[in-house]
Scaffold this motif. Structure first.
Motif, PDB file in Angstrom:
ATOM      1  N   GLY A  42       0.777  -1.223   0.000  1.00  0.00           N
ATOM      2  CA  GLY A  42       0.000   0.000   0.000  1.00  0.00           C
ATOM      3  C   GLY A  42       0.813   1.280   0.000  1.00  0.00           C
ATOM      4  O   GLY A  42       0.257   2.371   0.084  1.00  0.00           O
ATOM      5  N   ARG A  43       2.142   1.151  -0.094  1.00  0.00           N
ATOM      6  CA  ARG A  43       3.017   2.325  -0.168  1.00  0.00           C
ATOM      7  C   ARG A  43       3.867   2.219  -1.429  1.00  0.00           C
ATOM      8  O   ARG A  43       4.038   1.146  -1.975  1.00  0.00           O
ATOM      9  N   LYS A  59       3.472   4.218  -8.030  1.00  0.00           N
ATOM     10  CA  LYS A  59       2.291   3.420  -7.685  1.00  0.00           C
ATOM     11  C   LYS A  59       2.606   2.580  -6.460  1.00  0.00           C
ATOM     12  O   LYS A  59       3.768   2.253  -6.196  1.00  0.00           O
ATOM     13  N   GLU A  60       1.564   2.241  -5.715  1.00  0.00           N
ATOM     14  CA  GLU A  60       1.730   1.486  -4.482  1.00  0.00           C
ATOM     15  C   GLU A  60       2.056   0.023  -4.752  1.00  0.00           C
ATOM     16  O   GLU A  60       1.643  -0.550  -5.762  1.00  0.00           O
ATOM     17  N   VAL A  61       2.789  -0.574  -3.832  1.00  0.00           N
ATOM     18  CA  VAL A  61       3.123  -1.996  -3.895  1.00  0.00           C
ATOM     19  C   VAL A  61       1.851  -2.808  -3.674  1.00  0.00           C
ATOM     20  O   VAL A  61       1.060  -2.519  -2.770  1.00  0.00           O
ATOM     21  N   THR A  62       1.658  -3.831  -4.496  1.00  0.00           N
ATOM     22  CA  THR A  62       0.472  -4.682  -4.413  1.00  0.00           C
ATOM     23  C   THR A  62       0.760  -5.972  -3.653  1.00  0.00           C
ATOM     24  O   THR A  62       1.919  -6.352  -3.466  1.00  0.00           O
ATOM     25  N   ARG A  63      -0.291  -6.646  -3.260  1.00  0.00           N
ATOM     26  CA  ARG A  63      -0.169  -7.952  -2.598  1.00  0.00           C
ATOM     27  C   ARG A  63       0.548  -8.938  -3.526  1.00  0.00           C
ATOM     28  O   ARG A  63       1.397  -9.718  -3.085  1.00  0.00           O
TER      29      ARG A  63
END
Length: 87
Positions: A42-43, A59-63
Protein backbone atom coordinates in the motif's frame (compact mmCIF):
# COMPACT_ATOMS: atom_id res chain seq x y z
CA UNK A 1 35.42 11.22 6.49
CA UNK A 2 36.02 7.96 4.63
CA UNK A 3 33.52 6.81 2.05
CA UNK A 4 32.44 3.17 2.01
CA UNK A 5 31.64 1.39 -1.21
CA UNK A 6 28.74 -1.06 -1.17
CA UNK A 7 30.08 -4.31 -2.62
CA UNK A 8 27.13 -6.64 -2.26
CA UNK A 9 25.78 -8.78 -5.07
CA UNK A 10 23.10 -6.50 -6.50
CA UNK A 11 22.09 -8.98 -9.22
CA UNK A 12 20.92 -11.48 -6.61
CA UNK A 13 18.66 -8.84 -5.10
CA UNK A 14 17.34 -7.66 -8.47
CA UNK A 15 16.42 -11.25 -9.42
CA UNK A 16 14.10 -11.47 -6.38
CA UNK A 17 12.25 -8.24 -7.12
CA UNK A 18 9.29 -7.88 -9.49
CA UNK A 19 10.54 -6.83 -12.93
CA UNK A 20 9.11 -3.30 -12.78
CA UNK A 21 10.73 -2.60 -9.42
CA UNK A 22 14.00 -4.21 -10.49
CA UNK A 23 14.11 -1.97 -13.56
CA UNK A 24 13.38 1.08 -11.42
CA UNK A 25 16.28 0.23 -9.10
CA UNK A 26 18.60 -0.01 -12.10
CA UNK A 27 17.31 3.28 -13.51
CA UNK A 28 18.11 5.16 -10.31
CA UNK A 29 21.76 4.60 -11.24
CA UNK A 30 22.77 4.61 -7.56
CA UNK A 31 23.87 0.99 -7.15
CA UNK A 32 27.05 2.03 -5.31
CA UNK A 33 24.93 3.84 -2.70
CA UNK A 34 22.04 1.35 -2.38
CA UNK A 35 21.41 0.08 1.15
CA UNK A 36 18.00 -1.56 0.76
CA UNK A 37 14.80 -1.71 -1.26
CA UNK A 38 11.65 -1.08 0.75
CA UNK A 39 8.39 -2.67 -0.36
CA UNK A 40 5.53 -2.02 2.05
CA UNK A 41 2.03 -3.05 1.01
CA UNK A 42 0.00 0.00 0.00
CA UNK A 43 3.02 2.33 -0.17
CA UNK A 44 5.27 3.28 -3.04
CA UNK A 45 8.46 1.22 -3.31
CA UNK A 46 11.59 3.11 -2.32
CA UNK A 47 15.32 2.63 -2.46
CA UNK A 48 17.21 3.58 0.67
CA UNK A 49 20.56 5.04 -0.29
CA UNK A 50 23.54 6.23 1.71
CA UNK A 51 22.40 9.75 0.85
CA UNK A 52 18.65 9.33 1.50
CA UNK A 53 15.63 7.68 -0.09
CA UNK A 54 14.42 7.60 -3.69
CA UNK A 55 10.89 6.72 -4.77
CA UNK A 56 11.16 3.91 -7.32
CA UNK A 57 7.64 3.98 -8.77
CA UNK A 58 4.67 6.29 -8.45
CA UNK A 59 2.29 3.42 -7.68
CA UNK A 60 1.73 1.49 -4.48
CA UNK A 61 3.12 -2.00 -3.89
CA UNK A 62 0.47 -4.68 -4.41
CA UNK A 63 -0.17 -7.95 -2.60
CA UNK A 64 0.89 -9.81 -5.78
CA UNK A 65 4.27 -8.04 -5.75
CA UNK A 66 4.80 -8.87 -2.07
CA UNK A 67 3.86 -12.52 -2.74
CA UNK A 68 6.29 -12.61 -5.68
CA UNK A 69 9.19 -11.55 -3.45
CA UNK A 70 8.18 -13.77 -0.51
CA UNK A 71 8.16 -16.86 -2.76
CA UNK A 72 11.75 -16.12 -3.82
CA UNK A 73 13.14 -14.76 -0.57
CA UNK A 74 12.35 -17.27 2.13
CA UNK A 75 12.21 -16.54 5.84
CA UNK A 76 11.36 -13.23 7.48
CA UNK A 77 12.29 -12.30 11.02
CA UNK A 78 10.02 -11.06 13.82
CA UNK A 79 9.93 -7.49 12.50
CA UNK A 80 8.77 -8.60 9.01
CA UNK A 81 12.13 -7.95 7.38
CA UNK A 82 13.68 -10.39 4.97
CA UNK A 83 17.03 -10.47 3.29
CA UNK A 84 19.48 -12.30 1.10
CA UNK A 85 23.04 -13.16 2.00
CA UNK A 86 25.59 -10.80 0.43
CA UNK A 87 22.91 -8.28 -0.58
Amino acid sequence: MTQRKITDDLDVLLDVLPLEISRAVKQTNHSDDLLEVIMDLGRVPTARLVSGEVMLLDKEVTRAEIDYVVERLGDFDADNRGGLERT
